[in-house]
Design an enzyme around this catalytic site. Structure first.
Site, PDB file in Angstrom:
ATOM      1  CE  LYS A 209     -10.116  -4.834  -6.926  1.00  0.00           C
ATOM      2  NZ  LYS A 209     -10.305  -3.448  -7.384  1.00  0.00           N
TER       3      LYS A 209
ATOM      4  CD  GLN B 278     -12.764  -2.219  -9.817  1.00  0.00           C
ATOM      5  OE1 GLN B 278     -12.448  -2.470  -8.666  1.00  0.00           O
ATOM      6  NE2 GLN B 278     -11.924  -2.396 -10.816  1.00  0.00           N
TER       7      GLN B 278
ATOM      8  CG  ASP C 259      -8.289   1.274  -4.943  1.00  0.00           C
ATOM      9  OD1 ASP C 259      -7.697   0.187  -5.121  1.00  0.00           O
ATOM     10  OD2 ASP C 259      -9.435   1.511  -5.364  1.00  0.00           O
TER      11      ASP C 259
HETATM   12  N1  GUN Z   1      -9.738  -0.190 -11.978  1.00  0.00           N
HETATM   13  C1  GUN Z   1      -8.632  -0.787 -12.475  1.00  0.00           C
HETATM   14  N2  GUN Z   1      -7.769  -1.038 -11.481  1.00  0.00           N
HETATM   15  C2  GUN Z   1      -8.336  -0.597 -10.339  1.00  0.00           C
HETATM   16  C3  GUN Z   1      -7.926  -0.586  -8.981  1.00  0.00           C
HETATM   17  O1  GUN Z   1      -6.836  -1.008  -8.605  1.00  0.00           O
HETATM   18  N3  GUN Z   1      -8.811  -0.048  -8.116  1.00  0.00           N
HETATM   19  C4  GUN Z   1      -9.994   0.462  -8.486  1.00  0.00           C
HETATM   20  N4  GUN Z   1     -10.798   0.988  -7.562  1.00  0.00           N
HETATM   21  N5  GUN Z   1     -10.415   0.472  -9.745  1.00  0.00           N
HETATM   22  C5  GUN Z   1      -9.578  -0.060 -10.664  1.00  0.00           C
END
Ligand code: GUN
Length: 291
Positions: free
Chosen positions: A52, A96, A119
């Protein structure tokens, strides 16, 4: 059989985003800023967050990483969320997941200001998505919709089976596929579904998001179906530098020969998920969802 090249489409969208960022900067605008909060050292989470951050650089965004050890308290994490909510330089941020067991993920998600929830996990943004208002749509379902659109795959009136009902993928996916933009007739299948094989055989589009490697077999898929594989389970491998490789929810070799379109793992849905987070961050920075 047509292979859906998520990597290629993601690169195209990234180039579009980079162009917009250039334009914003050339007009003296603020550089979009995505912040990421990472707790602990889970291998998957470390990798995703590193991607990211790298993605941000590649489109000209600013990024920042806020790390905590596994023993961080819920109060400390919530304090960080409040700090990021109030930091005018931060346009959007993510925490996350998963978080350690002693922290309530729901409490943390609900502490995020919906205006910065890129998100799309906050109930306000989920609710807006459900009733079709402009919102931050969670990245994987958004990426899948984008793939279907960019490949001009006909969805109207088709039967779509979503396998899995998670808050992050299956549930929002099922709702998006039922909306007017997609117009499919949706079935949400899950661990208690009976006759899953028959349910899948009736599907024109199968979206597999259960996290069980190779779950969807050849005899579950109708000739000519479109199959989207969301699975990314890490399995040990001595053929890769990292010591593992990603396995999808679809038994590719068996299923691919029946499909009109199929996404590979890796290189299908994954790159689109990453790019949708960038898309949401740009929407946040340019205040296109909330004033
Ligand atoms: N864990 C697995 N997929 C995601 C996501 O798209 N965003 C976040 N914050 N955590 C995750």
């Amino acid at each position: 059989m047509n292979l859906i090249d998520g990597k290629k489409i993601a690169a195209e969208i990234k180039a579009e985003i980079a162009e917009k960022v250039k334009e914003i900067k050339s007009k003296g605008g603020k550089t979009p800023h995505l912040a990421a909060v990472l707790v602990g050292h889970d291998g998957g989470s470390e990798t995703y967050v590193a991607f990211k951050i790298k993605d941000c650089e590649s489109v000209g965004f600013k990024s920042s990483l806020h790390r905590f050890e596994d023993d961080v308290t819920e109060a400390e994490l919530l304090a960080k969320v409040h700090e990021l909510n109030n930091d005018d330089d931060v346009d959007g941020f993510i925490v996350q997941l998963p978080l350690p067991g002693h922290i309530s993920e729901q409490k943390v998600i609900e502490a995020i200001n919906p205006k910065k929830d890129v998100d799309g996990f906050h109930p306000v943004n989920v609710g807006r998505m459900v009733i079709g208002l402009p919102t931050f749509v969670s990245a994987t379902p958004d990426g899948i919709v984008e793939l279907l659109k960019r490949y001009n795959i006909e969805t109207s009136g088709k039967n779509c089976v979503v396998i899995g009902r998670s808050n992050i993928v299956g549930r929002p996916m099922s709702i998006l596929m039922s909306q007017k933009a997609m117009n499919t007739t949706v079935t949400v299948a899950h661990s208690r579904t009976k006759n899953l094989k028959e349910v899948c055989l009736n599907a024109d589009i199968i979206i597999a998001a259960i996290g069980v490697p190779g779950f969807v077999k050849g005899d579950m898929v109708k000739q000519g179906a479109v199959v989207i594989d969301v699975g990314t389970t890490r399995v040990p491998s001595n053929e890769t530098k990292s010591g593992f490789r990603l396995k999808g929810d679809v038994l590719f070799d068996e299923v691919a020969e029946k499909c009109s379109y199929i996404t590979p793992v890796p290189g299908g849905v994954g790159p689109m998920t990453r790019v949708s987070l960038l898309k949401n961050t740009l929407l946040a920075a340019t205040k296109q969802i909330y004033a």
